[in-house]
Design a protein around this motif. Sequence first.
Motif, PDB file in Angstrom:
ATOM      1  N   PRO A 154     -17.487 -43.498  37.902  1.00  0.00           N
ATOM      2  CA  PRO A 154     -17.788 -43.990  36.549  1.00  0.00           C
ATOM      3  C   PRO A 154     -18.574 -45.298  36.610  1.00  0.00           C
ATOM      4  CG  PRO A 154     -15.447 -43.447  36.772  1.00  0.00           C
ATOM      5  CD  PRO A 154     -16.051 -43.374  38.145  1.00  0.00           C
ATOM      6  N   PRO A 155     -19.478 -45.499  35.655  1.00  0.00           N
ATOM      7  CA  PRO A 155     -20.294 -46.721  35.668  1.00  0.00           C
ATOM      8  C   PRO A 155     -19.480 -48.013  35.680  1.00  0.00           C
ATOM      9  CG  PRO A 155     -21.151 -45.162  34.060  1.00  0.00           C
ATOM     10  CD  PRO A 155     -19.855 -44.597  34.567  1.00  0.00           C
ATOM     11  N   ASN A 156     -18.361 -48.035  34.938  1.00  0.00           N
ATOM     12  CA  ASN A 156     -17.567 -49.272  34.924  1.00  0.00           C
ATOM     13  C   ASN A 156     -16.903 -49.529  36.273  1.00  0.00           C
ATOM     14  OD1 ASN A 156     -15.761 -47.155  34.594  1.00  0.00           O
ATOM     15  ND2 ASN A 156     -14.442 -48.280  33.169  1.00  0.00           N
ATOM     16  N   ALA A 157     -16.541 -48.468  36.995  1.00  0.00           N
ATOM     17  CA  ALA A 157     -15.969 -48.651  38.335  1.00  0.00           C
ATOM     18  C   ALA A 157     -17.031 -49.197  39.285  1.00  0.00           C
ATOM     19  CB  ALA A 157     -15.407 -47.335  38.857  1.00  0.00           C
ATOM     20  N   ARG A 158     -18.234 -48.686  39.186  1.00  0.00           N
ATOM     21  CA  ARG A 158     -19.330 -49.178  40.024  1.00  0.00           C
ATOM     22  C   ARG A 158     -19.620 -50.646  39.714  1.00  0.00           C
ATOM     23  NH1 ARG A 158     -22.622 -46.601  42.950  1.00  0.00           N
ATOM     24  NH2 ARG A 158     -22.237 -44.603  41.976  1.00  0.00           N
ATOM     25  N   LEU A 159     -19.695 -50.976  38.418  1.00  0.00           N
ATOM     26  CA  LEU A 159     -19.981 -52.347  38.009  1.00  0.00           C
ATOM     27  C   LEU A 159     -18.887 -53.303  38.477  1.00  0.00           C
ATOM     28  CD1 LEU A 159     -21.854 -54.248  36.444  1.00  0.00           C
ATOM     29  CD2 LEU A 159     -20.537 -53.698  34.398  1.00  0.00           C
ATOM     30  N   LEU A 160     -17.635 -52.918  38.299  1.00  0.00           N
ATOM     31  CA  LEU A 160     -16.536 -53.777  38.734  1.00  0.00           C
ATOM     32  C   LEU A 160     -16.495 -53.894  40.254  1.00  0.00           C
ATOM     33  CD1 LEU A 160     -13.805 -52.675  36.191  1.00  0.00           C
ATOM     34  CD2 LEU A 160     -14.930 -54.909  36.327  1.00  0.00           C
ATOM     35  N   GLY A 161     -16.823 -52.806  40.943  1.00  0.00           N
ATOM     36  CA  GLY A 161     -16.900 -52.873  42.401  1.00  0.00           C
ATOM     37  C   GLY A 161     -17.952 -53.872  42.847  1.00  0.00           C
ATOM     38  N   LEU A 162     -19.124 -53.789  42.245  1.00  0.00           N
ATOM     39  CA  LEU A 162     -20.192 -54.737  42.594  1.00  0.00           C
ATOM     40  C   LEU A 162     -19.828 -56.166  42.211  1.00  0.00           C
ATOM     41  CD1 LEU A 162     -23.257 -52.534  41.616  1.00  0.00           C
ATOM     42  CD2 LEU A 162     -22.554 -53.188  43.933  1.00  0.00           C
ATOM     43  N   ALA A 163     -19.098 -56.323  41.107  1.00  0.00           N
ATOM     44  CA  ALA A 163     -18.632 -57.660  40.705  1.00  0.00           C
ATOM     45  C   ALA A 163     -17.689 -58.242  41.756  1.00  0.00           C
ATOM     46  CB  ALA A 163     -17.947 -57.601  39.343  1.00  0.00           C
ATOM     47  N   GLY A 164     -17.063 -57.374  42.532  1.00  0.00           N
ATOM     48  CA  GLY A 164     -16.183 -57.833  43.600  1.00  0.00           C
ATOM     49  C   GLY A 164     -16.916 -58.569  44.708  1.00  0.00           C
ATOM     50  N   LEU A 165     -18.235 -58.502  44.709  1.00  0.00           N
ATOM     51  CA  LEU A 165     -19.019 -59.263  45.687  1.00  0.00           C
ATOM     52  C   LEU A 165     -19.253 -60.714  45.235  1.00  0.00           C
ATOM     53  CD1 LEU A 165     -21.716 -56.567  46.566  1.00  0.00           C
ATOM     54  CD2 LEU A 165     -19.642 -57.141  47.846  1.00  0.00           C
ATOM     55  N   LEU A 166     -19.027 -60.987  43.956  1.00  0.00           N
ATOM     56  CA  LEU A 166     -19.309 -62.323  43.414  1.00  0.00           C
ATOM     57  C   LEU A 166     -18.504 -63.449  44.077  1.00  0.00           C
ATOM     58  CD1 LEU A 166     -19.790 -61.472  39.632  1.00  0.00           C
ATOM     59  CD2 LEU A 166     -21.558 -61.977  41.347  1.00  0.00           C
ATOM     60  N   PRO A 167     -17.196 -63.280  44.338  1.00  0.00           N
ATOM     61  CA  PRO A 167     -16.479 -64.378  44.993  1.00  0.00           C
ATOM     62  C   PRO A 167     -17.086 -64.747  46.355  1.00  0.00           C
ATOM     63  CG  PRO A 167     -14.918 -62.833  44.067  1.00  0.00           C
ATOM     64  CD  PRO A 167     -16.269 -62.199  43.954  1.00  0.00           C
TER      65      PRO A 167
END
Length: 144
Positions: A5-18
């Motif tokens: 799902p797009p939101n899972a992909r987006l949240l996964g990529l957001a996990g790179l921010l820290p």
Amino acid sequence: MNPIPPNARLLGLAGLLPQLAALLAVLKGGPAAWTALGLAYGYAALIFSFLGGIWWGIGLALPQMPRWIFIAAVTPSLIALALWFPWMMGWSWPGPELITLGLLLAASPLVDRAIGFAPAGWMRLRWQLSLGLGGLSVLIGLIG
């Protein structure tokens, strides 16, 4: 299975921010750089342990999984703890441990492949996230 799902992909990529924020802090230097290095290690260790939890859950949910999946599942937490120990004892700077952890994160999708867990879109996302987090961790370890 359906694609990721797009939101899972987006949240996964957001996990790179820290890790990206830690990299910027290390590059900036100053007193915050050492703290960022420690936080980068902690975040990488947390995610590596989280992957082990995923493998454990897959092993319980899907009975056709290989018998070694539970060993693979507990290994990330044990490795993260073992890599933390020399740093906490003052024997080495967190950089070498972070490099090791980053390399292991980058290679972690190989476990998914070995167990045959590959829902539609999963392996592509796993490689993107693992190479991203692993690469950032290695880079932080090298410059930190």
